[in-house]
Design an enzyme around this catalytic site. Sequence first.
Site, PDB file in Angstrom:
ATOM      1  N   LYS A  15     -23.889 -23.762 -13.767  1.00  0.00           N
ATOM      2  CA  LYS A  15     -24.000 -24.337 -12.420  1.00  0.00           C
ATOM      3  C   LYS A  15     -24.787 -25.633 -12.442  1.00  0.00           C
ATOM      4  O   LYS A  15     -24.409 -26.605 -11.822  1.00  0.00           O
ATOM      5  CB  LYS A  15     -24.776 -23.412 -11.469  1.00  0.00           C
ATOM      6  CG  LYS A  15     -24.200 -22.069 -11.248  1.00  0.00           C
ATOM      7  CD  LYS A  15     -25.039 -21.312 -10.204  1.00  0.00           C
ATOM      8  CE  LYS A  15     -26.445 -20.953 -10.647  1.00  0.00           C
ATOM      9  NZ  LYS A  15     -26.513 -19.919 -11.678  1.00  0.00           N
ATOM     10  N   ARG A  90     -28.963 -16.775  -2.949  1.00  0.00           N
ATOM     11  CA  ARG A  90     -28.876 -15.705  -3.933  1.00  0.00           C
ATOM     12  C   ARG A  90     -28.936 -14.335  -3.288  1.00  0.00           C
ATOM     13  O   ARG A  90     -28.763 -13.337  -3.970  1.00  0.00           O
ATOM     14  CB  ARG A  90     -30.045 -15.818  -4.909  1.00  0.00           C
ATOM     15  CG  ARG A  90     -29.736 -16.603  -6.188  1.00  0.00           C
ATOM     16  CD  ARG A  90     -31.059 -16.746  -6.905  1.00  0.00           C
ATOM     17  NE  ARG A  90     -31.009 -16.803  -8.322  1.00  0.00           N
ATOM     18  CZ  ARG A  90     -31.088 -17.924  -9.035  1.00  0.00           C
ATOM     19  NH1 ARG A  90     -31.090 -19.102  -8.435  1.00  0.00           N
ATOM     20  NH2 ARG A  90     -31.147 -17.885 -10.355  1.00  0.00           N
ATOM     21  N   ARG A 128     -29.772 -22.656 -24.454  1.00  0.00           N
ATOM     22  CA  ARG A 128     -30.026 -23.780 -23.544  1.00  0.00           C
ATOM     23  C   ARG A 128     -31.320 -24.511 -23.882  1.00  0.00           C
ATOM     24  O   ARG A 128     -32.341 -23.900 -24.169  1.00  0.00           O
ATOM     25  CB  ARG A 128     -30.086 -23.243 -22.120  1.00  0.00           C
ATOM     26  CG  ARG A 128     -30.545 -24.253 -21.096  1.00  0.00           C
ATOM     27  CD  ARG A 128     -30.105 -23.919 -19.720  1.00  0.00           C
ATOM     28  NE  ARG A 128     -30.450 -22.581 -19.281  1.00  0.00           N
ATOM     29  CZ  ARG A 128     -29.946 -22.044 -18.166  1.00  0.00           C
ATOM     30  NH1 ARG A 128     -29.116 -22.718 -17.413  1.00  0.00           N
ATOM     31  NH2 ARG A 128     -30.306 -20.813 -17.802  1.00  0.00           N
ATOM     32  N   ARG A 162     -36.500 -23.004 -21.481  1.00  0.00           N
ATOM     33  CA  ARG A 162     -37.082 -22.339 -20.314  1.00  0.00           C
ATOM     34  C   ARG A 162     -37.719 -21.016 -20.714  1.00  0.00           C
ATOM     35  O   ARG A 162     -37.189 -20.301 -21.552  1.00  0.00           O
ATOM     36  CB  ARG A 162     -35.987 -22.068 -19.282  1.00  0.00           C
ATOM     37  CG  ARG A 162     -35.621 -23.284 -18.483  1.00  0.00           C
ATOM     38  CD  ARG A 162     -34.393 -23.075 -17.662  1.00  0.00           C
ATOM     39  NE  ARG A 162     -34.366 -21.824 -16.905  1.00  0.00           N
ATOM     40  CZ  ARG A 162     -33.504 -21.578 -15.915  1.00  0.00           C
ATOM     41  NH1 ARG A 162     -32.639 -22.508 -15.553  1.00  0.00           N
ATOM     42  NH2 ARG A 162     -33.502 -20.430 -15.291  1.00  0.00           N
ATOM     43  N   ARG A 173     -31.823 -11.075 -15.597  1.00  0.00           N
ATOM     44  CA  ARG A 173     -31.348 -12.065 -14.626  1.00  0.00           C
ATOM     45  C   ARG A 173     -29.886 -11.827 -14.283  1.00  0.00           C
ATOM     46  O   ARG A 173     -29.472 -11.993 -13.137  1.00  0.00           O
ATOM     47  CB  ARG A 173     -31.588 -13.488 -15.156  1.00  0.00           C
ATOM     48  CG  ARG A 173     -33.079 -13.844 -15.155  1.00  0.00           C
ATOM     49  CD  ARG A 173     -33.391 -15.016 -16.061  1.00  0.00           C
ATOM     50  NE  ARG A 173     -32.736 -16.216 -15.629  1.00  0.00           N
ATOM     51  CZ  ARG A 173     -32.353 -17.194 -16.460  1.00  0.00           C
ATOM     52  NH1 ARG A 173     -32.584 -17.082 -17.756  1.00  0.00           N
ATOM     53  NH2 ARG A 173     -31.764 -18.249 -15.997  1.00  0.00           N
TER      54      ARG A 173
END
Length: 217
Positions: A15, A90, A128, A162, A173
Amino acid sequence: MSKIIVLMGAPGAGKGTQARLLQERLSLPQISTGDMFRAIVKTETPLAEELRPLLTLGRLVPDELTMRVVRERTAQPDCRAGYILDGFPRTTAQAGMLEGLAAEQGHALLAVLVDVPYDILEKRMTGRRNCPVCGEIYNVYFKPPARDEVCDLHPEVRLVRRADDNAETAKDRVATFERDTRPLLEYYEKSGRLRRVDGARDVEAIYADVQKAVSGE
Ligand code: AMP
């Protein structure tokens, strides 16, 4: 009519990458609640203390605070012609609040789901890396930088990972997404405002479909 583009997808679906491209190419601001919360956590304030454990563990920040942050940010003049939401809403309560906000601000709303199978999501998260200077997003498996662990545009700084992108938290998550956020897809689908894009391809191929979805092609 001006639009709120809501980018939806499980954590790791891409996203943020798509939101950044849309921002650049449509000249609409990208509003990432995750980025805003990560910025707050870096400060030395009581709020940072409160939010840090939630972000580290991948738990949702309470609705009331999240909605306040979005309301304040979207009241800024750069949001008048519309904006891109990345990571909001969310929960059902957040989606309800956003309907009211869209009506008040005079924007139509369109949700785009970046759809990625579960087996890819984990690598998307654990691989990531971000540039701490420009925020560019890389992935050691799918989109590596030219030189290991440094940004193509800022080779003087090391890329960062992160805190919530480890394998354990990544699973939680995804579970949170399934429980709290997936129902929103049905909600937007029922009102004819959801577009689905195959997110298991390269960034530009996904973008081509995201762009078609938002321009109504
Ligand atoms: P993201 O960068 O979108 O994956 O968000 C990172 C973290 O910020 C999440 O795991 C939550 O702790 C928090 N967060 C971001 N957006 C929201 C939201 N809309 N509601 C509640 N918590 C959020």
